[in-house]
Structure formats: C-alpha cells, structure tokens
Design an enzyme around this catalytic site. Structure first.
Site, PDB file in Angstrom:
ATOM      1  N   CYS A   1      -0.005   4.066   2.332  1.00  0.00           N
ATOM      2  CA  CYS A   1      -0.069   3.835   3.714  1.00  0.00           C
ATOM      3  C   CYS A   1       1.637   4.146   3.911  1.00  0.00           C
ATOM      4  O   CYS A   1       1.977   4.714   5.114  1.00  0.00           O
ATOM      5  CB  CYS A   1      -0.150   2.537   4.048  1.00  0.00           C
ATOM      6  N   ASP A   2       2.537   3.203   3.149  1.00  0.00           N
ATOM      7  CA  ASP A   2       3.825   3.272   3.768  1.00  0.00           C
ATOM      8  C   ASP A   2       4.898   4.150   2.737  1.00  0.00           C
ATOM      9  O   ASP A   2       5.949   4.047   2.970  1.00  0.00           O
ATOM     10  CB  ASP A   2       4.292   1.886   3.243  1.00  0.00           C
TER      11      ASP A   2
ATOM     12  N   CYS B   1       0.732  -1.188   0.099  1.00  0.00           N
ATOM     13  CA  CYS B   1       0.077  -0.118  -0.028  1.00  0.00           C
ATOM     14  C   CYS B   1       0.851   1.152  -0.139  1.00  0.00           C
ATOM     15  O   CYS B   1       1.490   1.529   1.067  1.00  0.00           O
ATOM     16  CB  CYS B   1      -0.629  -0.032   1.220  1.00  0.00           C
TER      17      CYS B   1
END
Ligand code: NAP
Length: 310
Positions: free
Chosen positions: A139-140, A136
């Site tokens: 997200c990261d 993701c």
C-alpha cells in the site's frame, strides 16, 4: 420471532477462505450471504504480487484475485453485504449475527474473519501511522521512493515487504530479533542479492524518533543490551498478525495467540460453526490453505444440515 431471512450459511469475512466457502455452499444449493467489512480478498487484497497461488504463471495481484473470487461465488447466487459484524450468538438456534441496524439468522456460520497486523506497541506508533510508520508495503511503498526505510520482522511478510521496498527505496534495513529469517529461502536469497538491503540481526526497535514525521528509530541489541539509533524515513512493521476473533471469545475458548481451535475438518466446538483460514489453529496460513478450509467447511456443514433433518 420472524426467521424469514434465515440463511443456510452466513460467512463472516470475504477473504479467500470465506469466498471459497460461499462458492461451494451456493453450488451445493445452500443459501449463503458473505459479510465483509472492507473489500473482497481480505488481507490478500493488500498483496501487490502473489506468486505462490497456482494457476497464474506470471503471478496476480491480490485485489484482482479477491474480486474474482467474489464474482465467481456471486455468479452462482451467493451475495455479499459490506458491513461490520458487531455481535454474534453462535450457541442458539438459529445462530444470530448482528450488523449495524440488522439482525441476521443462519443455520450454520463460517468464521473467516482473517487477521490484522500486529503492532510493536511503541509510544507514538498510532500517531505516526502514515507519517513514517506503515504496516503494508504494497500500500505505502511508493511514498518512499529513493528514501531509506527499515523493515522489522523475520517472516514471509517482512521478507516480501523488504523485497518490494528494495525496488523503490534507495536503502532498506531489515531488522530482526534473531539471526536468521524464517521466510522462504527463495525470498531470503533475493534479499541477499539485492544490492541495497542490509540486515540488522539480534535487534529490536525500542523507540520511534520523530518530529511531525518519523526521522529514525532506536535499536537495542538483544544480547548486549547496547542501544543505537538508525536514521530512516519509514518503518514498515511486519511482525505477524493478530486473528480477528475478539467477537467470538465469549462463546469459543480461544487457543494461544487468539486463534480458534479447529482441526482439518474446520469444525469448532459449536455444532454448525466452522473456522476457516487464518483464524484457525493451523501450521501454514496461506491462500491455498484458507481456500481448502472453505471447501472442507461446506462439506462438514452439509453433513450437519442433513443431520438436522433426520
Ligand atoms: P510470522 O511468520 O508469524 O512472522 C512474524 C515475524 O515477526 C517473526 O520473524 C517474529 O520473530 C517477528 N516478531 C513477532 N513479534 C515481534 C515483536 N514484537 N518484535 C519483533 N519481531 C517480532 O508472520 P508473517 O510474516 O506476517 O506471516 C504470517 C503468515 O502469512 C505466515 O504463515 C506466512 O507464511 C504467511 N505469508 C505467506 C506469504 C507468501 O507465501 N507469499 C507472504 C506473507 C505471509 P521470530 O522469528 O523470532 O518469532
């Protein structure tokens, strides 16, 4: 048996399809409960910037959009329970859905459980999650500021992930097993114009190189079979999704890839059970098509419920 808590509709999964079904159902006077294991919005909530959902000229982040959908459905009386469904019996009357410590009953069920990222199934992939391997980008990505990252995949997700990463990482290498992307042209152009994105065509990732963390990957040319290594700090795996339909497979014959066979009406082979959004066989899996499914499912459910009263 006590069916005091028999809902008109249980919605399994609180993504855009699920919450649209909940909104339409509750506005049609049905009692409805959404069961969601994580957060409103499903996989959409992990999308940093959504630009193809009409009505937001500057785009919107998926988490905000998901939570707004929940609030809108709840304003009219829908409820949400945050729990993972462990078992279903869709064939009986009423239909039964189990969550830890509780058994719920309903006349109709909407299956809108969405999908999760497909894995490459390489040795060390699970262990390196969060230590170089990611699924993701929204997200990261921030963990890879000024670093070198590889993205594997050739669809819209891979292109969107590579684009987002190109704004944070110093170098992005997009690896695809063919020599063209199937992503939308607007994203492909943006990737070509980004100064720090390179492409490795006709290549697959065959191994993860690592100590405590990922240090690089091994690649293989799909035509020549030649192996090479690529040093990188992160590998974002964006190779599609696997529908969350494992719980239903014993009661519904699943199509290729694990999708629930259902057409535009969203009706499955089980009366009163509807497949909505990414879990359904369909040509285009988008927020708007999932939402359309949610509305259609309620229309079909209303017809089904009135047929029960005749
Ligand atoms: P996708 O469209 O199914 O693309 C998956 C990509 O991964 C394909 O290019 C495929 O290669 C490749 N792939 C699959 N298995 C692989 C493997 N084992 N090794 C290497 N490569 C592999 O999946 P997606 O990009 O996640 O998109 C899923 C759905 O969400 C699509 O309908 C997409 O349009 C939608 N989506 C939309 C947006 C947007 O509009 N903003 C953003 C993200 C996703 P091949 O090309 O060779 O098959």
């Amino acid at each position: 048996m006590n069916f005091n808590h028999e809902y008109d509709m249980l919605v399994l999964g609180g993504g855009p399809g699920g919450y649209t079904a909940a909104l339409y159902a509750v506005r049609a006077g049905l009692t409805v409960l959404v069961l969601e294991k994580l957060w409103p919005g499903g996989q959409m909530a992990l999308t940093h910037q959504i630009d193809n959902y009409p009505g937001f000229p500057d785009g919107i982040d998926g988490f905000t959009l998901g939570d707004s959908m929940r609030k809108q459905a709840e304003r009219f009386g829908a409820s949400t329970k945050y729990a993972e469904v462990t078992r279903v019996n869709l064939l009986g009357t009423p239909k039964v859905v189990e969550i830890p410590g509780e058994r719920l009953y309903a006349k109709t069920v909407v299956l809108s459980t969405g999908a999760s990222p497909r894995h490459l199934e390489l040795e060390g992939e699970e262990e390196l999650l969060g230590r170089g391997v990611a699924y993701c980008a929204s997200c990261d990505a921030m963990f890879y500021k000024d670093k070198t990252v590889a993205v594997v995949g050739g669809g819209n997700s891979a292109a969107a992930d590579a684009l987002l990463l190109s704004k944070i990482a110093s170098n992005v290498i997009l690896i695809h097993r063919r020599n063209t992307l199937r992503a939308e042209r607007i994203d492909v152009e943006a990737l070509r114009n980004a100064g720090n994105v390179k492409f490795r065509w006709n290549s697959v990732v065959t191994a993860l190189l690592h100590g405590e963390k990922l240090t690089g990957i091994q690649l293989q040319d799909v035509y020549s079979g030649a192996e090479s290594t690529l040093a990188c700090d992160g590998l974002f795996i964006s190779i599609g999704r696997v529908p969350a339909t494992q719980l239903f497979g014993s009661q519904l014959e699943l199509a290729a890839g694990g999708y629930i066979p259902a057409g535009e009406t969203t009706e499955t082979v089980i009366p009163g059970v509807y497949a909505v959004g990414d879990v359904r066989t369909k040509p285009l899996r988008q927020i708007v098509t999932a939402m359309s499914d949610g509305a259609v499912a309620v229309h079909m459910a209303e017809e089904y419920l009135s047929s029960l009263q005749k």
